[in-house]
Design a protein around this motif. Structure first.
Motif, PDB file in Angstrom:
ATOM      1  N   PRO A   1      52.143  41.590  43.296  1.00  0.00           N
ATOM      2  CA  PRO A   1      52.684  40.287  43.675  1.00  0.00           C
ATOM      3  C   PRO A   1      53.416  40.371  45.011  1.00  0.00           C
ATOM      4  N   VAL A   2      53.335  39.362  45.775  1.00  0.00           N
ATOM      5  CA  VAL A   2      53.957  39.209  47.091  1.00  0.00           C
ATOM      6  C   VAL A   2      53.266  40.091  48.134  1.00  0.00           C
ATOM      7  N   ILE A   3      52.909  41.325  47.800  1.00  0.00           N
ATOM      8  CA  ILE A   3      52.344  42.271  48.762  1.00  0.00           C
ATOM      9  C   ILE A   3      50.837  42.045  48.941  1.00  0.00           C
ATOM     10  N   GLY A   4      50.127  41.863  47.851  1.00  0.00           N
ATOM     11  CA  GLY A   4      48.675  41.683  47.905  1.00  0.00           C
ATOM     12  C   GLY A   4      47.937  42.935  47.489  1.00  0.00           C
ATOM     13  N   ASN A   5      46.718  43.108  48.023  1.00  0.00           N
ATOM     14  CA  ASN A   5      45.879  44.243  47.648  1.00  0.00           C
ATOM     15  C   ASN A   5      46.299  45.505  48.387  1.00  0.00           C
ATOM     16  N   ILE A   6      46.323  46.604  47.632  1.00  0.00           N
ATOM     17  CA  ILE A   6      46.565  47.920  48.223  1.00  0.00           C
ATOM     18  C   ILE A   6      45.515  48.854  47.642  1.00  0.00           C
TER      19      ILE A   6
ATOM     20  N   SER B   1      44.171  47.578  51.408  1.00  0.00           N
ATOM     21  CA  SER B   1      43.474  46.430  51.969  1.00  0.00           C
ATOM     22  C   SER B   1      42.587  46.928  53.098  1.00  0.00           C
TER      23      SER B   1
ATOM     24  N   THR C   1      46.397  45.008  42.960  1.00  0.00           N
ATOM     25  CA  THR C   1      46.971  43.779  43.504  1.00  0.00           C
ATOM     26  C   THR C   1      48.410  43.679  43.046  1.00  0.00           C
TER      27      THR C   1
ATOM     28  N   THR D   1      54.695  51.232  44.528  1.00  0.00           N
ATOM     29  CA  THR D   1      53.860  50.559  45.524  1.00  0.00           C
ATOM     30  C   THR D   1      53.836  51.345  46.828  1.00  0.00           C
TER      31      THR D   1
END
Length: 160
Positions: free
Chosen positions: A140-145, A147, A138, A31
């Protein structure tokens, strides 16, 4: 208290522990790596668009308003000079991205050039949501990368 190990003492078996540690650490490192790369690409594109719009505005200043009797001819000359400079500045982009940003050659109709009195504004838009440079993941916990906004919009002004 632990007993000191000697060469004759067998090493305890730890099968699979490295795999489990890798399984726990890999998503975090992946990530982080993906975020660094994807945001770096987006920042490069944004800086390139900004620089190209500045070059277009600088080039548009070269048109001499006293050389044209009709203001429409002057506006057309300003637009042509700005669009040519922007296209030259973004010539390094792949054809797919160039067509999205500039439009088709030689008109480059997606470059917006506005002449308001003595102010020239060159605006470039890249619809990132429709044409992402890298896939949006997408987590989990972090969201879209990454963004990013749906449209990357940059502009440059020049005063005559």
């Amino acid at each position: 208290m632990t007993v000191p190990r000697t060469p004759e003492t067998p090493v305890p078996k730890q099968r699979g522990s490295v795999a489990i540690e890798f399984l726990l650490a890999f998503p975090l490192f992946f990530t982080l790596f993906y975020a660094i790369v994807s945001y770096g690409v987006i920042m490069t594109l944004d800086q390139s668009l900004t620089e190209a719009s500045k070059e277009g505005a600088r080039a548009a200043i070269k048109a001499d308003p006293t050389a044209y009797a009709d203001p429409v001819d002057y506006q057309n000359q300003v637009t042509d000079l700005a669009r040519a400079a922007v296209a030259q500045s973004l010539s390094w982009l792949p054809a797919a991205q160039k067509d999205v940003i500039l439009g088709t050659a030689p008109a480059y109709d997606k470059i917006q050039v506005a002449l308001n009195g003595s102010r020239i504004t060159v605006t470039l838009t890249y619809p990132y949501a429709q044409h992402p440079l890298l896939p949006i993941l997408t987590f989990p916990v972090i969201g879209n990368i990454p963004s990013v906004p749906d449209n990357l919009i940059v502009y440059a002004d020049a005063q005559l």
